[in-house]
Each structure stands twice: as C-alpha cells, then as structure tokens.
Design a protein around this motif. Structure first.
Motif, PDB file in Angstrom:
ATOM      1  N   PRO A 129      29.242  36.327  49.210  1.00 27.34           N
ATOM      2  CA  PRO A 129      28.691  35.059  49.691  1.00 27.34           C
ATOM      3  C   PRO A 129      28.389  34.124  48.520  1.00 27.34           C
ATOM      4  O   PRO A 129      28.077  34.587  47.415  1.00 27.34           O
ATOM      5  CB  PRO A 129      27.406  35.467  50.428  1.00 27.34           C
ATOM      6  CG  PRO A 129      27.061  36.812  49.883  1.00 27.34           C
ATOM      7  CD  PRO A 129      28.340  37.460  49.429  1.00 27.34           C
ATOM      8  N   ILE A 130      28.507  32.832  48.765  1.00 27.06           N
ATOM      9  CA  ILE A 130      28.252  31.824  47.731  1.00 27.06           C
ATOM     10  C   ILE A 130      27.055  30.993  48.201  1.00 27.06           C
ATOM     11  O   ILE A 130      27.185  30.170  49.112  1.00 27.06           O
ATOM     12  CB  ILE A 130      29.494  30.934  47.508  1.00 27.06           C
ATOM     13  CG1 ILE A 130      30.734  31.802  47.227  1.00 27.06           C
ATOM     14  CG2 ILE A 130      29.238  29.946  46.371  1.00 27.06           C
ATOM     15  CD1 ILE A 130      32.047  31.029  47.212  1.00 27.06           C
ATOM     16  N   PRO A 131      25.866  31.211  47.627  1.00 25.00           N
ATOM     17  CA  PRO A 131      24.655  30.562  48.134  1.00 25.00           C
ATOM     18  C   PRO A 131      24.566  29.073  47.812  1.00 25.00           C
ATOM     19  O   PRO A 131      25.169  28.587  46.855  1.00 25.00           O
ATOM     20  CB  PRO A 131      23.527  31.335  47.442  1.00 25.00           C
ATOM     21  CG  PRO A 131      24.144  31.860  46.188  1.00 25.00           C
ATOM     22  CD  PRO A 131      25.596  32.100  46.499  1.00 25.00           C
ATOM     23  N   VAL A 132      23.797  28.378  48.638  1.00 30.64           N
ATOM     24  CA  VAL A 132      23.531  26.970  48.384  1.00 30.64           C
ATOM     25  C   VAL A 132      22.923  26.849  46.986  1.00 30.64           C
ATOM     26  O   VAL A 132      22.152  27.698  46.555  1.00 30.64           O
ATOM     27  CB  VAL A 132      22.601  26.362  49.470  1.00 30.64           C
ATOM     28  CG1 VAL A 132      21.207  26.949  49.410  1.00 30.64           C
ATOM     29  CG2 VAL A 132      22.543  24.846  49.363  1.00 30.64           C
ATOM     30  N   GLY A 133      23.332  25.824  46.254  1.00 30.24           N
ATOM     31  CA  GLY A 133      22.859  25.597  44.888  1.00 30.24           C
ATOM     32  C   GLY A 133      23.718  26.247  43.823  1.00 30.24           C
ATOM     33  O   GLY A 133      23.585  25.923  42.648  1.00 30.24           O
ATOM     34  N   ALA A 134      24.605  27.157  44.228  1.00 32.43           N
ATOM     35  CA  ALA A 134      25.456  27.848  43.252  1.00 32.43           C
ATOM     36  C   ALA A 134      26.488  26.888  42.672  1.00 32.43           C
ATOM     37  O   ALA A 134      27.014  26.019  43.365  1.00 32.43           O
ATOM     38  CB  ALA A 134      26.168  29.027  43.907  1.00 32.43           C
ATOM     39  N   THR A 135      26.760  27.071  41.391  1.00 31.07           N
ATOM     40  CA  THR A 135      27.864  26.365  40.751  1.00 31.07           C
ATOM     41  C   THR A 135      28.984  27.373  40.576  1.00 31.07           C
ATOM     42  O   THR A 135      28.742  28.507  40.161  1.00 31.07           O
ATOM     43  CB  THR A 135      27.440  25.777  39.396  1.00 31.07           C
ATOM     44  OG1 THR A 135      26.398  24.824  39.620  1.00 31.07           O
ATOM     45  CG2 THR A 135      28.605  25.101  38.692  1.00 31.07           C
ATOM     46  N   ILE A 136      30.191  26.949  40.922  1.00 32.96           N
ATOM     47  CA  ILE A 136      31.343  27.832  40.841  1.00 32.96           C
ATOM     48  C   ILE A 136      32.470  27.156  40.083  1.00 32.96           C
ATOM     49  O   ILE A 136      32.518  25.929  39.973  1.00 32.96           O
ATOM     50  CB  ILE A 136      31.840  28.256  42.246  1.00 32.96           C
ATOM     51  CG1 ILE A 136      32.271  27.035  43.069  1.00 32.96           C
ATOM     52  CG2 ILE A 136      30.783  29.065  42.973  1.00 32.96           C
ATOM     53  CD1 ILE A 136      32.914  27.362  44.403  1.00 32.96           C
ATOM     54  N   HIS A 137      33.352  27.967  39.531  1.00 31.87           N
ATOM     55  CA  HIS A 137      34.611  27.485  38.972  1.00 31.87           C
ATOM     56  C   HIS A 137      35.714  27.906  39.915  1.00 31.87           C
ATOM     57  O   HIS A 137      35.690  29.014  40.462  1.00 31.87           O
ATOM     58  CB  HIS A 137      34.878  28.085  37.592  1.00 31.87           C
ATOM     59  CG  HIS A 137      34.129  27.405  36.498  1.00 31.87           C
ATOM     60  ND1 HIS A 137      34.169  27.838  35.196  1.00 31.87           N
ATOM     61  CD2 HIS A 137      33.321  26.313  36.500  1.00 31.87           C
ATOM     62  CE1 HIS A 137      33.420  27.047  34.446  1.00 31.87           C
ATOM     63  NE2 HIS A 137      32.886  26.116  35.223  1.00 31.87           N
ATOM     64  N   ILE A 138      36.679  27.013  40.104  1.00 33.12           N
ATOM     65  CA  ILE A 138      37.846  27.278  40.939  1.00 33.12           C
ATOM     66  C   ILE A 138      39.063  27.122  40.034  1.00 33.12           C
ATOM     67  O   ILE A 138      39.423  26.006  39.660  1.00 33.12           O
ATOM     68  CB  ILE A 138      37.921  26.297  42.123  1.00 33.12           C
ATOM     69  CG1 ILE A 138      36.595  26.275  42.882  1.00 33.12           C
ATOM     70  CG2 ILE A 138      39.089  26.666  43.037  1.00 33.12           C
ATOM     71  CD1 ILE A 138      36.421  25.062  43.776  1.00 33.12           C
ATOM     72  N   ARG A 139      39.644  28.246  39.646  1.00 34.19           N
ATOM     73  CA  ARG A 139      40.835  28.219  38.791  1.00 34.19           C
ATOM     74  C   ARG A 139      42.056  28.271  39.693  1.00 34.19           C
ATOM     75  O   ARG A 139      42.199  29.174  40.518  1.00 34.19           O
ATOM     76  CB  ARG A 139      40.854  29.379  37.819  1.00 34.19           C
ATOM     77  CG  ARG A 139      42.093  29.309  36.910  1.00 34.19           C
ATOM     78  CD  ARG A 139      42.120  30.457  35.930  1.00 34.19           C
ATOM     79  NE  ARG A 139      43.400  30.553  35.261  1.00 34.19           N
ATOM     80  CZ  ARG A 139      43.697  30.029  34.086  1.00 34.19           C
ATOM     81  NH1 ARG A 139      42.772  29.351  33.426  1.00 34.19           N
ATOM     82  NH2 ARG A 139      44.892  30.165  33.555  1.00 34.19           N
ATOM     83  N   CYS A 140      42.943  27.293  39.514  1.00 36.50           N
ATOM     84  CA  CYS A 140      44.116  27.150  40.367  1.00 36.50           C
ATOM     85  C   CYS A 140      45.354  27.072  39.497  1.00 36.50           C
ATOM     86  O   CYS A 140      45.424  26.251  38.577  1.00 36.50           O
ATOM     87  CB  CYS A 140      43.998  25.882  41.196  1.00 36.50           C
ATOM     88  SG  CYS A 140      42.461  25.815  42.136  1.00 36.50           S
ATOM     89  N   GLU A 141      46.334  27.931  39.778  1.00 36.54           N
ATOM     90  CA  GLU A 141      47.533  27.939  38.951  1.00 36.54           C
ATOM     91  C   GLU A 141      48.798  27.977  39.786  1.00 36.54           C
ATOM     92  O   GLU A 141      48.811  28.485  40.901  1.00 36.54           O
ATOM     93  CB  GLU A 141      47.508  29.096  37.953  1.00 36.54           C
ATOM     94  CG  GLU A 141      47.542  30.461  38.559  1.00 36.54           C
ATOM     95  CD  GLU A 141      47.482  31.558  37.505  1.00 36.54           C
ATOM     96  OE1 GLU A 141      48.052  31.398  36.408  1.00 36.54           O
ATOM     97  OE2 GLU A 141      46.847  32.579  37.796  1.00 36.54           O
ATOM     98  N   LEU A 142      49.831  27.382  39.198  1.00 38.07           N
ATOM     99  CA  LEU A 142      51.170  27.406  39.790  1.00 38.07           C
ATOM    100  C   LEU A 142      51.838  28.715  39.386  1.00 38.07           C
ATOM    101  O   LEU A 142      52.005  28.982  38.203  1.00 38.07           O
ATOM    102  CB  LEU A 142      52.014  26.254  39.244  1.00 38.07           C
ATOM    103  CG  LEU A 142      51.703  24.856  39.734  1.00 38.07           C
ATOM    104  CD1 LEU A 142      52.443  23.828  38.893  1.00 38.07           C
ATOM    105  CD2 LEU A 142      52.080  24.719  41.184  1.00 38.07           C
ATOM    106  N   LEU A 143      52.199  29.513  40.372  1.00 38.50           N
ATOM    107  CA  LEU A 143      52.910  30.754  40.083  1.00 38.50           C
ATOM    108  C   LEU A 143      54.410  30.513  40.043  1.00 38.50           C
ATOM    109  O   LEU A 143      55.122  31.089  39.237  1.00 38.50           O
ATOM    110  CB  LEU A 143      52.601  31.808  41.149  1.00 38.50           C
ATOM    111  CG  LEU A 143      51.135  32.197  41.296  1.00 38.50           C
ATOM    112  CD1 LEU A 143      50.976  33.211  42.417  1.00 38.50           C
ATOM    113  CD2 LEU A 143      50.591  32.735  39.988  1.00 38.50           C
ATOM    114  N   HIS A 144      54.873  29.652  40.949  1.00 36.21           N
ATOM    115  CA  HIS A 144      56.293  29.318  41.036  1.00 36.21           C
ATOM    116  C   HIS A 144      56.400  27.942  41.694  1.00 36.21           C
ATOM    117  O   HIS A 144      55.712  27.662  42.665  1.00 36.21           O
ATOM    118  CB  HIS A 144      57.046  30.343  41.890  1.00 36.21           C
ATOM    119  CG  HIS A 144      58.428  29.893  42.249  1.00 36.21           C
ATOM    120  ND1 HIS A 144      59.480  29.947  41.351  1.00 36.21           N
ATOM    121  CD2 HIS A 144      58.918  29.336  43.386  1.00 36.21           C
ATOM    122  CE1 HIS A 144      60.568  29.461  41.943  1.00 36.21           C
ATOM    123  NE2 HIS A 144      60.251  29.089  43.158  1.00 36.21           N
ATOM    124  N   VAL A 145      57.270  27.107  41.153  1.00 35.06           N
ATOM    125  CA  VAL A 145      57.540  25.822  41.797  1.00 35.06           C
ATOM    126  C   VAL A 145      59.040  25.586  41.756  1.00 35.06           C
ATOM    127  O   VAL A 145      59.658  25.539  40.703  1.00 35.06           O
ATOM    128  CB  VAL A 145      56.729  24.651  41.167  1.00 35.06           C
ATOM    129  CG1 VAL A 145      57.040  24.468  39.706  1.00 35.06           C
ATOM    130  CG2 VAL A 145      56.906  23.365  41.936  1.00 35.06           C
TER     131      VAL A 145
END
Length: 186
Positions: A129-145
């Motif tokens: 669970p990700i609680p209210v007030g939490a700061t998160i990083h979202i790492r997004c990468e291209l695997l194939h294009v």
C-alpha cells in the motif's frame, strides 16, 4: 452565438498537440507536465489527469539506449486515495499508463510515435500500500520500440526524506500501438 465550450476545449487541445509536435525529447515531456489550460478548469471537463499532473515532476532521464527512461516524483494527496487512505488502484494504474508513455518522447519523430499511441495492455501488480503523504519515484523505461508496437515497464518505489529509494511498491508492463498517420499527413 459563440462556439460551445466543447469546441473551445477541442481547439485548445489541438493547439497543444501541435505545439508538442514541434518539441523533441525531454522538452516535450516537460511541456506536457506543465500544460494547464484554462478550459480544463471547467468542472465539466475534469478528469483524472487534472488531479495527477500538478503532483508529478521529473527526477532524471536518459535518452541513451538500450533502454531510454524517465524517473518521476509523485506525492500522494488525499484526493488520490481510497477509503483506507492509501493510493487508489485506479490512480496507480493511471499514473503508470501516463508515465510509462512519456519516455516515448525521447525517441519520437514525425511518423514514429509522435502521438504516443494507444494502450493495448496494461498489467499492474500492486505489492505494498502507498499511504497518503508518501513520496514515490516512478521509473519508466522503453524495453522495445518498433514501427507499430512498443513495450514499456514501470516501477514505483518509496522515497525517504533524503530522496533515497526504498521498497518496491508496484510494477507494470505496458504495451502500446502506434497511431501516427503517415508522415505526409501529420
């Protein structure tokens, strides 16, 4: 009688799409995140993105291969949560859908993912669970294009007050189909 609000919003969005098409790389992503048209302040035009984009920022990026990526920062606010005061699964999925799409800006060019395509598959696995007030990083990468299809991956991680990443919170695999018209018709 003046044009309808819907016509005005369509024009504003089309103008924005035209502006984005002139930008390249991370500048295109920065412009997307900064976009706040007045017309979307209309309560009839509200959508998830109006409640997500203001809380999203870029931490780092690389356009280099083999897997270009962008890492985003997001802080969970009460409007992003469910009755348990943790981030709603729909908000998590929407963040992944949006954020994993944006690294396509790093490789797009006329006729090649300039419109970022449409989602074919979005598989999200919720780990913690990700609680209210939490700061998160979202790492997004291209695997194939490729010319018509691409595969992307996203990870959400907890971030402490010093900016250090911690626990893995959720992951996703995202498949997209290119919707760009032939180059001469853009």
């Amino acid at each position: 009688m003046a044009g309808s609000s819907k016509d005005k919003n369509t024009t504003v969005r089309q103008d924005f799409v035209n502006t984005l098409s002139k930008l390249e790389g991370i500048k295109k992503t920065e412009a997307f995140l900064a976009w706040r048209p007045e017309s979307l302040e209309d309560p009839d035009q509200q959508g998830w993105m109006n409640f997500i984009l203001p809380y999203l920022s870029i931490v780092s990026h690389s356009a280099s291969g083999p897997h270009p990526y962008i890492t985003f920062r997001f802080t969970v606010n009460p409007l992003h949560t469910n009755g348990l005061r943790t981030m709603h699964g729909g908000c998590t999925s929407t963040l992944f859908d949006t954020c994993t799409t944006l690294p396509l800006h790093l490789v797009s060019k006329p006729g090649f993912w300039q419109r970022q395509g449409v989602t074919r598959t979005l598989n999200v696995t919720y780990l913690r669970p990700i609680p209210v007030g939490a700061t998160i990083h979202i790492r997004c990468e291209l695997l194939h294009v490729g010319r018509t299809l691409c595969a992307l991956r996203g990870e959400m991680r907890a971030v402490d007050e010093n900016g250090r990443e911690g626990s893995l919170l959720a992951v996703c695999d995202h498949g997209k189909a290119n919707t760009d018209p032939p180059v001469g018709k853009l």
